[in-house]
Write a protein that holds these residues in place. Structure first.
Motif, PDB file in Angstrom:
ATOM      1  N   ASN A  34      11.295  57.351  -9.772  1.00  0.00           N
ATOM      2  CA  ASN A  34      12.383  57.522 -10.728  1.00  0.00           C
ATOM      3  C   ASN A  34      12.531  56.338 -11.682  1.00  0.00           C
ATOM      4  O   ASN A  34      12.916  56.525 -12.835  1.00  0.00           O
ATOM      5  N   GLU A  35      12.206  55.131 -11.231  1.00  0.00           N
ATOM      6  CA  GLU A  35      12.213  53.991 -12.169  1.00  0.00           C
ATOM      7  C   GLU A  35      11.140  54.203 -13.242  1.00  0.00           C
ATOM      8  O   GLU A  35      11.354  53.907 -14.415  1.00  0.00           O
ATOM      9  N   LEU A  36       9.992  54.728 -12.839  1.00  0.00           N
ATOM     10  CA  LEU A  36       8.915  54.985 -13.814  1.00  0.00           C
ATOM     11  C   LEU A  36       9.316  56.114 -14.765  1.00  0.00           C
ATOM     12  O   LEU A  36       9.121  56.012 -15.985  1.00  0.00           O
ATOM     13  N   GLU A  65      12.237  45.719 -18.069  1.00  0.00           N
ATOM     14  CA  GLU A  65      12.861  45.580 -16.745  1.00  0.00           C
ATOM     15  C   GLU A  65      12.690  46.845 -15.914  1.00  0.00           C
ATOM     16  O   GLU A  65      12.410  46.779 -14.713  1.00  0.00           O
ATOM     17  N   GLU A  66      12.838  48.019 -16.544  1.00  0.00           N
ATOM     18  CA  GLU A  66      12.716  49.271 -15.779  1.00  0.00           C
ATOM     19  C   GLU A  66      11.268  49.483 -15.309  1.00  0.00           C
ATOM     20  O   GLU A  66      11.046  49.895 -14.169  1.00  0.00           O
ATOM     21  N   TYR A  67      10.281  49.194 -16.171  1.00  0.00           N
ATOM     22  CA  TYR A  67       8.889  49.264 -15.700  1.00  0.00           C
ATOM     23  C   TYR A  67       8.678  48.253 -14.570  1.00  0.00           C
ATOM     24  O   TYR A  67       7.957  48.520 -13.605  1.00  0.00           O
ATOM     25  N   GLY A  68       9.306  47.092 -14.686  1.00  0.00           N
ATOM     26  CA  GLY A  68       9.212  46.084 -13.617  1.00  0.00           C
ATOM     27  C   GLY A  68       9.800  46.593 -12.312  1.00  0.00           C
ATOM     28  O   GLY A  68       9.239  46.354 -11.231  1.00  0.00           O
ATOM     29  N   HIS A  69      10.928  47.330 -12.399  1.00  0.00           N
ATOM     30  CA  HIS A  69      11.525  47.884 -11.174  1.00  0.00           C
ATOM     31  C   HIS A  69      10.538  48.829 -10.496  1.00  0.00           C
ATOM     32  O   HIS A  69      10.361  48.794  -9.278  1.00  0.00           O
ATOM     33  N   HIS A  70       9.890  49.672 -11.310  1.00  0.00           N
ATOM     34  CA  HIS A  70       8.874  50.579 -10.755  1.00  0.00           C
ATOM     35  C   HIS A  70       7.804  49.781 -10.002  1.00  0.00           C
ATOM     36  O   HIS A  70       7.460  50.104  -8.867  1.00  0.00           O
ATOM     37  N   GLU A 139      19.943  42.983 -13.189  1.00  0.00           N
ATOM     38  CA  GLU A 139      19.349  43.667 -14.344  1.00  0.00           C
ATOM     39  C   GLU A 139      20.009  45.029 -14.552  1.00  0.00           C
ATOM     40  O   GLU A 139      20.325  45.418 -15.689  1.00  0.00           O
ATOM     41  N   GLU A 140      20.268  45.773 -13.465  1.00  0.00           N
ATOM     42  CA  GLU A 140      20.940  47.074 -13.613  1.00  0.00           C
ATOM     43  C   GLU A 140      22.371  46.883 -14.130  1.00  0.00           C
ATOM     44  O   GLU A 140      22.849  47.672 -14.954  1.00  0.00           O
ATOM     45  N   HIS A 141      23.060  45.829 -13.656  1.00  0.00           N
ATOM     46  CA  HIS A 141      24.407  45.555 -14.177  1.00  0.00           C
ATOM     47  C   HIS A 141      24.349  45.263 -15.676  1.00  0.00           C
ATOM     48  O   HIS A 141      25.221  45.682 -16.442  1.00  0.00           O
TER      49      HIS A 141
HETATM   50 FE   LIG Z   1      15.978  50.282 -12.868  1.00  0.00          FE
END
Ligand SMILES: [Fe+2]
Ligand SMILES: [Fe+2]
Length: 233
Positions: A34-36, A65-70, A139-141
């Protein structure tokens, strides 16, 4: 009886048995996918939709940041020898993003749903996951506070703005309700049994509805759709 221990690493998870690995693995691989999906269908396209250099810079940062979370959830999945690639993504990713305005409202509401999920994982029994969400939550905040501030700015932008933001809110709330899973989910029961999560899906959804509702009604002065915390699928 439920499991109340802490699990230090992948070897300890495997020592505890396949049921534990399956439970924590489902939560981790769901984030891998889901992050991806979010980075691909929302955050990266938002760079092109952003109206100016400052907004493009912010959108680039959020996409990065979102790609990093993935990638970081993928590393946890690999440590557990799980394949994170397959399986469905959440229905919220079926939402069609068509404007920068949609994107900022989406960050305020949908990333808030992600924050609610991650805050719960800050107490999860699997310590590598606990450590990871502690690093990702700031990062999400940031994504949520960016979305909320930008949505407030939109509302100041003219007579058409409140009706347009209201439509986006109505659509996004509808798409985000399933994000927390079904009421009475067997997966969620296993997550709570193993201390991977503490709350039912409905309790997490109710928490999001309360926080999202406070933002939309209290902060923006718009209407929050009438939604029940129960969702049967
Ligand atoms: Fe995320
Ligand atoms: Fe985010």
């Amino acid at each position: 009886m439920t499991f109340t221990g802490e699990v230090a690493d992948a070897a300890a998870a495997h020592a505890l048995g396949p049921d534990y690995v399956r439970a924590v693995g489902k939560v981790i691989t769901s984030h891998v996918r889901n992050e991806l999906a979010g980075a691909t269908v929302f955050d990266e396209p938002a760079i092109a939709l952003a109206p100016g250099p400052r907004e493009k810079w912010l959108a680039c940062r959020i996409a990065m940041e979102e790609y990093g979370h993935h990638l970081k959830f993928q590393r946890l999945a690999s440590e557990l020898e799980l394949d994170g690639g397959g399986g469905p993504t959440l229905s919220v990713f079926d939402y069609r993003l068509t404007s920068w305005a949609d994107f900022v409202v989406l960050k305020a509401l949908v990333d808030l749903a992600e924050v609610v999920l991650m805050e719960e994982l800050a107490a999860t029994s699997y310590l590598p996951l606990r450590d990871l969400v502690a690093r990702l939550l700031p990062e999400e905040h940031f994504h949520v506070s960016f979305g909320m501030a930008a949505t407030r700015e939109l509302l100041a932008g003219g007579d058409e703005a409140p009706a347009a933001v209201q439509r986006t809110v109505d659509d996004l709330v509808r798409f985000t309700v399933p994000f927390f899973g079904r009421s009475g989910s067997a997966n969620n029961e296993a997550f709570r049994y193993w201390g991977v999560k503490q709350r039912t899906n409905d309790a997490a959804r109710a928490e999001w509805l309360a926080r999202a509702g406070a933002f939309v009604e209290g902060d923006l002065g718009l209407c929050f759709p009438d939604v029940e915390p129960q969702w049967a699928g």
